[in-house]
Design a protein around this motif. Sequence first.
Motif, short mmCIF file in Angstrom:
data_model
loop_
_atom_site.label_atom_id
_atom_site.label_comp_id
_atom_site.label_asym_id
_atom_site.label_seq_id
_atom_site.Cartn_x
_atom_site.Cartn_y
_atom_site.Cartn_z
N TYR A 9 -0.35 11.86 1.86
CA TYR A 9 0.74 11.74 0.72
C TYR A 9 2.17 11.66 1.46
O TYR A 9 3.00 10.82 0.86
N TYR A 10 2.36 12.59 2.15
CA TYR A 10 3.72 13.05 2.60
C TYR A 10 4.13 11.67 3.49
O TYR A 10 5.26 10.98 3.24
N GLY A 11 3.28 11.48 4.58
CA GLY A 11 3.69 10.28 5.50
C GLY A 11 3.93 8.97 4.87
O GLY A 11 4.96 8.28 5.13
N THR A 70 -2.30 12.73 -7.01
CA THR A 70 -2.84 14.04 -7.36
C THR A 70 -4.19 13.88 -8.06
O THR A 70 -4.91 14.88 -7.98
N ALA A 71 -4.30 13.14 -8.96
CA ALA A 71 -5.32 12.97 -9.80
C ALA A 71 -6.66 12.70 -8.95
O ALA A 71 -7.70 13.00 -9.32
N ILE A 72 -6.39 11.89 -7.73
CA ILE A 72 -7.44 11.51 -6.98
C ILE A 72 -7.70 12.81 -6.04
O ILE A 72 -8.95 13.01 -5.79
N LEU A 73 -6.83 13.50 -5.75
CA LEU A 73 -7.05 14.86 -4.78
C LEU A 73 -7.77 15.76 -5.76
O LEU A 73 -8.79 16.38 -5.30
N LEU A 103 0.85 -1.12 -0.01
CA LEU A 103 -0.19 -0.05 0.06
C LEU A 103 0.69 1.30 -0.10
O LEU A 103 1.75 1.32 0.70
N GLY A 104 0.49 2.11 -1.03
CA GLY A 104 1.24 3.71 -0.81
C GLY A 104 0.38 4.68 -0.89
O GLY A 104 -0.74 4.57 -0.63
N SER A 105 0.94 5.92 -1.03
CA SER A 105 0.14 7.08 -0.82
C SER A 105 -1.25 7.00 -1.73
O SER A 105 -2.32 7.48 -1.36
N VAL A 106 -1.16 6.38 -3.03
CA VAL A 106 -2.36 6.35 -3.85
C VAL A 106 -3.48 5.50 -3.21
O VAL A 106 -4.76 5.96 -3.34
N ASN A 107 -3.10 4.56 -2.70
CA ASN A 107 -4.20 3.54 -2.20
C ASN A 107 -4.58 4.18 -1.11
O ASN A 107 -6.07 4.20 -0.81
N SER A 153 6.60 14.17 -4.66
CA SER A 153 5.29 14.16 -4.40
C SER A 153 4.89 15.69 -4.43
O SER A 153 3.74 15.78 -4.50
N THR A 154 5.76 16.53 -4.12
CA THR A 154 5.37 17.85 -3.96
C THR A 154 5.19 18.49 -5.36
O THR A 154 4.58 19.01 -5.76
N GLY A 155 6.25 17.88 -6.31
CA GLY A 155 6.29 18.29 -7.66
C GLY A 155 4.97 18.07 -8.50
O GLY A 155 4.47 18.79 -9.09
N SER A 156 4.49 17.04 -7.94
CA SER A 156 3.26 16.35 -8.79
C SER A 156 1.94 17.36 -8.46
O SER A 156 1.07 17.61 -9.13
#
Lengths: 165, 504
Positions: B68-70, B333-336, B39-43, B315-318
């Motif tokens: 996202y950061y964590g 970020t698409a989900i955000l 599991l990663g940020s997107v999940n 992750s900040t760049g995106s």
Amino acid sequence: MRKAELSMAIIMALFSIYLMWKSTELPIGWIPEEGPGGGAFSFWLSAGMLVCCIAMIVRWARRISPPSQSEEPFMDRETFSIFLTVAGSLAVMIALIHLIGVYFSVPLFMLFYMRYLGQHSWTLILPLVVATPIVTFLFFEMALKKTLPKGFTEPLFYPIYDLIY
Amino acid sequence: MEIIGHLLDGFLISFEPLNLGLVIFGAAVGLFIGAMPGLGSVNGVAILLPMTFLVPPTSAVIFLGAIYYGAMYGGAISSIMLGIPGASTAVATTFDGRPMAMSGKADKALVAAAAASFVGGTISVVLFTAFAPPLAEVALAFGPPEEFALMMLAFATFIGLGGDDIPKTLFSIMIGLVLSAVGLDIVSGEPRLIFLDLPGFMHGVNFLVLAIGIYGIGEMLWTVELSKGKVMISQATVTVRRVLDTLKELLGTWKTMFMGSFLGYFVGILPAAGATPGSLMAYGVAKTAAKDPESYGKGNINGVVAPEAANNAASTGSMLPMLTLGIPGSPTTAILLGGMVIWGLEPGPLLFVEHTEFVWGLIASLYSANLFSLLINIAFIPAFIWVLKLPFTVLAPVIFILCVIGGYVPTMDMHDVWLMFVFGVVGYLMRKLDYPLAPAVLAIVLGPLAERSLRQSLIGSQGDVLTFFERPISGTILIVAILLFVLPAIKLFRTRVTTDGGRS
């Protein structure tokens, strides 16, 4: 793997044709003064999908894409049985939500998963099975005010509704 | 100076008790999600987005930003301790992190990863603060043709830089766009693509249904398959003294940290690239530029620092294109972005004018999310190692249940839960056949915008396609997009020429 690659490409090609046919329910050409018709966007994209599928089938025949070169089975017997058990139990849970609601199918699913697949002890399973629906109720129904489906078990919740609303 | 004033206002928002609490909570949840293998940020962001309806939009996005950061910090934990990347973004961290852990320096690797993440995150947020407002100002002048051109550019990066099978990538983009067209036609209001005449399709296919299907259910099926075997957890002894010693050693790696941060940030801006290739590239550059490249892969601390600085910076760049142009730079970020639409915030440059509180609150909270991720990470290393020992058969049902309820809540329709299940299973099968799925998620979020801008532009020009090329900005962007589309063909042609030349 080769069979799976070809089957998926064919299924998706058929799906693209279905989408193209479905898009023609709305005009797909240019309507003067109005611009492109409502079906145009999806029609041409589905046509593009079909082209991609054909390209995949050609690449399959010429053994270009990695899955079409692989001789490995798409899923070995063990993977397949795990996949069927997990996806199947999930489908059963979703179906049961219609009937007995979230608060009864969720514990059943957890019970099945942790006991049958995980073989964990009852002392670990029982607190989790009892706590999950309670936490879910507190969070969704009380804090978010989103009613989750309850099926025919709805009357059991009337006293709680009286208490919170 | 205006920027500093805005940033100070942003800090005031991010230090409100609710927001500060959410940053800390989000960072902890993100670390936990990142640390879990698979599991990663997107999940995390996809599964938890429906739960954020509890708080106001600004707080919700602050919470998700902190996750996202964590998660970027947390990914390193399982890479180092288990040798299994906690998320694809932490693949490069295993190369040197695992050997360090095997030789009893697990704590050193963990602290190095956390510190590098902090540096990468901080540098990139500073770059973000400096770049975002001017970019948004430029973007304010964009009309429908420019918007459409930008979206084409976003999709073109997947073809030109994605590195996946090209027909499959294109297919994935187009199916995402078609799914986004389901529901009511945006111009005439007539229903379209109502499959099997099911009424559930009238409200369209919610992007969250696809996102949770793919990143929740599909990912879990994938992980269930991978986690059949047993793994070995390394031991880590953490004492204040050892942490301080490591930090001293890390001062010597500042060059690698800076390189990783800048590289990651700029790679992260590209929609198709992002944190995974960014971290791999940073690792590659660090190794090539090093005096002792042979020590890489055997436990060189620079090999942990470079990818970890890069993936946080990415992750900040995106977020830069997401906030300024309304084009997400990564699946997360698409989900955000989709979430912002649900919250009633129109993404794009106008955000900087109409919702300054939201934008600057988010930017400021990225600074604090970074700090808290670092502190929580180092302070609770033992707790996260305990997380790794949690049996997957306990976590999996809980996550499945979160997916099912999360799929139901946005529309309160069981139809969507079934659809999500179908997407999850089909997505899993397609992923096994190397179909890239991120483009589909990006496409379903951008679809309605793409169709609207395309149709508006065409109506404006009376059907003349050349309108896209006649306007200087959209023309330039489209030409770059076309170049990216044909890039793989050129590469193929060149390799053929060279292999033929070699033969003769």
